[in-house]
Design a protein around this motif. Structure first.
Motif, PDB file in Angstrom:
ATOM      1  N   GLN A  63      -5.000  -6.091  -5.625  1.00 41.64           N
ATOM      2  CA  GLN A  63      -3.933  -6.642  -4.501  1.00 41.64           C
ATOM      3  C   GLN A  63      -4.400  -6.465  -3.134  1.00 41.64           C
ATOM      4  N   GLU A  64      -4.196  -7.717  -2.558  1.00 39.07           N
ATOM      5  CA  GLU A  64      -4.660  -7.792  -0.977  1.00 39.07           C
ATOM      6  C   GLU A  64      -3.510  -6.950  -0.071  1.00 39.07           C
ATOM      7  N   VAL A  65      -4.118  -6.293   0.675  1.00 38.91           N
ATOM      8  CA  VAL A  65      -2.825  -5.429   1.610  1.00 38.91           C
ATOM      9  C   VAL A  65      -3.745  -5.339   2.963  1.00 38.91           C
ATOM     10  N   ASN A  66      -2.683  -4.858   3.904  1.00 42.40           N
ATOM     11  CA  ASN A  66      -3.094  -4.594   5.088  1.00 42.40           C
ATOM     12  C   ASN A  66      -2.950  -3.023   5.287  1.00 42.40           C
ATOM     13  N   VAL A 113     -13.345   0.143   1.809  1.00 44.32           N
ATOM     14  CA  VAL A 113     -12.708   0.386   3.047  1.00 44.32           C
ATOM     15  C   VAL A 113     -13.552   1.496   4.107  1.00 44.32           C
ATOM     16  N   LEU A 114     -13.928   2.396   3.696  1.00 46.13           N
ATOM     17  CA  LEU A 114     -14.972   3.043   4.275  1.00 46.13           C
ATOM     18  C   LEU A 114     -16.022   2.334   5.060  1.00 46.13           C
ATOM     19  N   LEU A 136      -6.391  -0.795  12.617  1.00 51.32           N
ATOM     20  CA  LEU A 136      -6.002  -2.070  11.628  1.00 51.32           C
ATOM     21  C   LEU A 136      -6.959  -2.490  10.857  1.00 51.32           C
ATOM     22  N   ILE A 137      -6.962  -2.631   9.325  1.00 50.66           N
ATOM     23  CA  ILE A 137      -7.746  -3.225   8.548  1.00 50.66           C
ATOM     24  C   ILE A 137      -6.759  -4.291   7.733  1.00 50.66           C
ATOM     25  N   ASN A 138      -6.898  -5.628   7.885  1.00 49.33           N
ATOM     26  CA  ASN A 138      -6.337  -6.601   7.577  1.00 49.33           C
ATOM     27  C   ASN A 138      -6.904  -7.153   6.274  1.00 49.33           C
ATOM     28  N   ASP A 139      -6.014  -7.717   5.333  1.00 47.84           N
ATOM     29  CA  ASP A 139      -6.629  -8.357   4.183  1.00 47.84           C
ATOM     30  C   ASP A 139      -7.691  -7.577   3.202  1.00 47.84           C
TER      31      ASP A 139
END
Length: 201
Positions: free
Chosen positions: A151-154, A182-183, A161-164
């Motif tokens: 799933q794509e999330v923010n 993410v890291l 902030l890390i989008n998409d």
């Protein structure tokens, strides 16, 4: 502000809490007494001196470390605009609070995981509909293989902030993992003593 407890170092704050706990216990003991007698006072004083001695010995061994790691569960602190500092927990791991679509969750930082992972039990409040998920992706974990949905999330980590970003979602419940997808958004990751640093590019 000078003199504020907020400006204490971790060691000073741990010392303060330790002494405060002893003071509370001492005052509570005498506040609970209905009558005051000199002999009772002396006896109680000696008992508390012995208890205090045990506290001091235990503190000198490792209590300070526990206070720093557990009472200050730090999960993290923002150090300027481009750095997050995360305190190591007593289990040897690093944890951080991350907001997924606005919902805060606690993640274990796992540099061995390819993707971030949450569970169905975490979905409430994320605007992710469990009924729309398709568990068609196979991943290997330390406990064996599992099927996950993607799933794509923010995300929001501290002020970052890390989008998409794509995360995995597994059935049931468990420890959320913050993986390398993410890291790697940060410029570098380094560990110094009990601190892990996430440094933005």
């Amino acid at each position: 502000m000078e003199g504020c407890i907020c400006d204490m170092s971790d060691n000073q704050a741990a010392n303060f809490i330790y002494l405060l706990i002893l003071l509370i216990l001492f005052v509570a003991r005498f506040a609970a007494s209905r009558q005051w007698k000199w002999t009772e006072g002396v006896r109680s004083f000696l008992i508390w001196c012995i208890i205090g001695a045990f506290f001091v010995v235990g503190y000198s061994l490792d209590v300070q470390k526990i206070l720093k790691k557990e009472l200050f569960l730090g999960t993290y602190m923002q150090n300027g605009e481009k750095e997050i500092v995360i305190k190591q927990k007593m289990d040897g791991h690093f944890y951080i609070d991350v907001a997924i679509n606005g919902k805060k969750m606690n993640f274990l930082i796992d540099t061995g995981a390819t993707n971030a992972l949450i569970y169905e039990s975490d979905l409430r409040g994320t605007n992710i509909n469990a009924g729309d998920l398709e568990y068609i992706h196979s991943v290997a974990t330390a406990n064996g293989g599992m099927m996950i949905a993607k799933q794509e999330v923010n995300m929001k980590i501290g002020n970052f902030l890390i989008n998409d970003v794509v995360i995995g979602i597994a059935k049931g419940g468990g420890t959320c993992l913050l993986g390398m997808n993410v890291l790697e958004k940060f410029g570098s990751i380094k560990i110094e003593g009990d601190d892990l640093f996430l440094i933005l590019r």
